[in-house]
Motif scaffolding. Structure first.
Motif, PDB file in Angstrom:
ATOM      1  N   ASP A   5       0.627  -0.817   0.606  1.00 28.41           N
ATOM      2  CA  ASP A   5       0.344  -0.011  -0.361  1.00 28.41           C
ATOM      3  C   ASP A   5       0.805   1.656   0.227  1.00 28.41           C
ATOM      4  O   ASP A   5       1.607   1.192   1.064  1.00 28.41           O
ATOM      5  N   ARG A   7       1.699   5.000   0.928  1.00 30.31           N
ATOM      6  CA  ARG A   7       1.477   4.992   2.655  1.00 30.31           C
ATOM      7  C   ARG A   7       1.271   6.964   2.590  1.00 30.31           C
ATOM      8  O   ARG A   7       2.659   6.990   2.066  1.00 30.31           O
ATOM      9  N   VAL A  25      -8.882   6.566   4.321  1.00 32.03           N
ATOM     10  CA  VAL A  25      -8.921   5.689   4.996  1.00 32.03           C
ATOM     11  C   VAL A  25     -10.945   4.639   4.720  1.00 32.03           C
ATOM     12  O   VAL A  25     -10.541   3.264   4.130  1.00 32.03           O
ATOM     13  N   ARG A  32      -2.396   3.809   2.665  1.00 34.92           N
ATOM     14  CA  ARG A  32      -2.581   3.771   4.081  1.00 34.92           C
ATOM     15  C   ARG A  32      -2.215   4.950   4.616  1.00 34.92           C
ATOM     16  O   ARG A  32      -1.766   5.606   3.993  1.00 34.92           O
ATOM     17  N   VAL A  34      -0.443   7.290   7.215  1.00 36.60           N
ATOM     18  CA  VAL A  34      -0.124   7.130   7.692  1.00 36.60           C
ATOM     19  C   VAL A  34      -0.247   8.262   9.030  1.00 36.60           C
ATOM     20  O   VAL A  34      -0.023   7.968  10.418  1.00 36.60           O
TER      21      VAL A  34
END
Length: 347
Positions: A5, A7, A25, A32, A34
């Motif tokens: 994924d 980030r 999200v 993803r 972060v």
């Protein structure tokens, strides 16, 4: 990029940044969230705490430099975009920068030149209308040739209300900039001249704010574009575009293409639908498609959609537009030579 994924860090957690964070999200694959960053650290902390595994970083530039961040969504105010985009270029990180790219054409050109010097594209600019299904279909239909040459474009851009701090120049720089990109997108060429006119302002605008405004763009190929921007219309968020070609017309954004309803009350029967309250509702699908395309391209090591050049060109038009707003006269757009600036990196 690996198959892991992407980030993502988000800079700026106001209305747009928070919306993008929730989007990453809940509605974007292969990504993803972060980290988030904002000068309002309390708000950033609160947003980060609402998602699992998301950190709040006090300094936006530290977020860009963080080794656990692969790519950055920049949803901060335009006056800090230059340093934040430059940081992404320096660290070799893909950036999705919300419009405007910067506040003036000179700083936008510096970003284009810095990206070209780096040797690979990293920046996508957030002109989400290119990803809106209706606008994309309008463009495809015109490009098919069945309508003949596109001659005219008519844009409407209305907001229910804006804060009193949203001044006349911001209507050009922060709102009309979308119509600038639409015109360049639809015609596939540059805008060479702009006239911005303001008549009698609405009584609900803040003191001294010229709202609504009407602009005229002259395209490089001779086409004309009219754009109404009315940011205190009080009704809702209305954005549409009508293209007039040699053998027909195409319209995107007609409210009748969405929810249709009938209602009966003491006055009789009426038909209608809901006007979206703001841009997040009207262009929700466009934003989803835009961010997903950015994520997919970043994982492949590519850039799709509006480029840093598109951001610069739009800013250059709006810089001329602010001059026209002040004088009421047509102003030529001062645009650098694309081939010279981009060289082998032209795209």
């Amino acid at each position: 990029m690996s198959v892991q994924d992407l980030r993502i860090g988000v800079i700026g957690v106001g209305m747009m940044g928070a919306d993008h964070a929730e989007r990453v999200v809940n509605r974007v694959a292969g990504a993803r969230l972060v980290a988030v960053a904002d000068p309002d650290t309390a708000r950033a902390d609160q947003l980060a705490a609402s998602f699992d595994g998301v950190r709040s970083i006090g300094d936006p530039l530290a977020l860009v430099a963080d080794p656990e961040v692969d790519a950055v969504i920049i949803a901060s105010p335009g006056f800090v975009h230059e340093e934040q985009v430059l940081a992404c270029l320096e660290h070799g990180k893909y950036a999705l920068c919300e419009k405007p790219l910067t506040m003036d054409s000179e700083s936008s050109l510096r970003l284009v030149e810095a990206e070209a010097k780096g040797g690979r594209p990293l920046v996508q600019v957030g002109f989400m209308r290119r990803f809106d299904p209706e606008y994309a279909q309008l463009k495809a239909m015109l490009d098919s040739g069945q309508f003949g040459r596109t001659l005219l474009l008519h844009n409407t851009h209305r907001n229910a209300t804006v804060p009193d701090t949203f001044r006349s120049e911001m209507i050009v720089r922060d709102s009309l900039v979308h119509e600038v990109d639409v015109a360049r997108f639809v015609f596939g060429e540059e805008i060479v001249e702009i006239t911005v006119l303001a008549g009698t302002p609405t009584g609900v605008a803040a003191e001294g704010v010229l709202d609504p405004q009407v602009s005229l763009f002259r395209m490089a190929g001779g086409g004309l574009v009219t754009s109404e921007v009315f940011v205190n219309c009080r009704v809702g968020y209305e954005v549409r575009c009508e293209a007039v070609a040699e053998r027909g017309t195409v319209v995107a954004g007609q409210n009748s293409t969405g929810i249709y309803s009938t209602v009966a009350d003491e006055r009789g029967g009426y038909w209608g639908g809901q006007v979206p309250p703001d841009f997040r509702v009207r262009f929700a699908r466009a934003y989803d498609l835009e961010v997903q395309a950015w994520v997919d391209a970043s994982r492949r090591g590519e850039v799709v959609g509006p480029t840093s050049w598109d951001g610069y060109a739009a800013t250059a038009v709006c810089t001329a537009g602010m001059e026209s707003l002040a004088t009421g006269l047509p102003v030529k757009v001062d645009l650098a030579d694309r081939a010279t600036v981009l060289g082998g990196a032209a795209r």
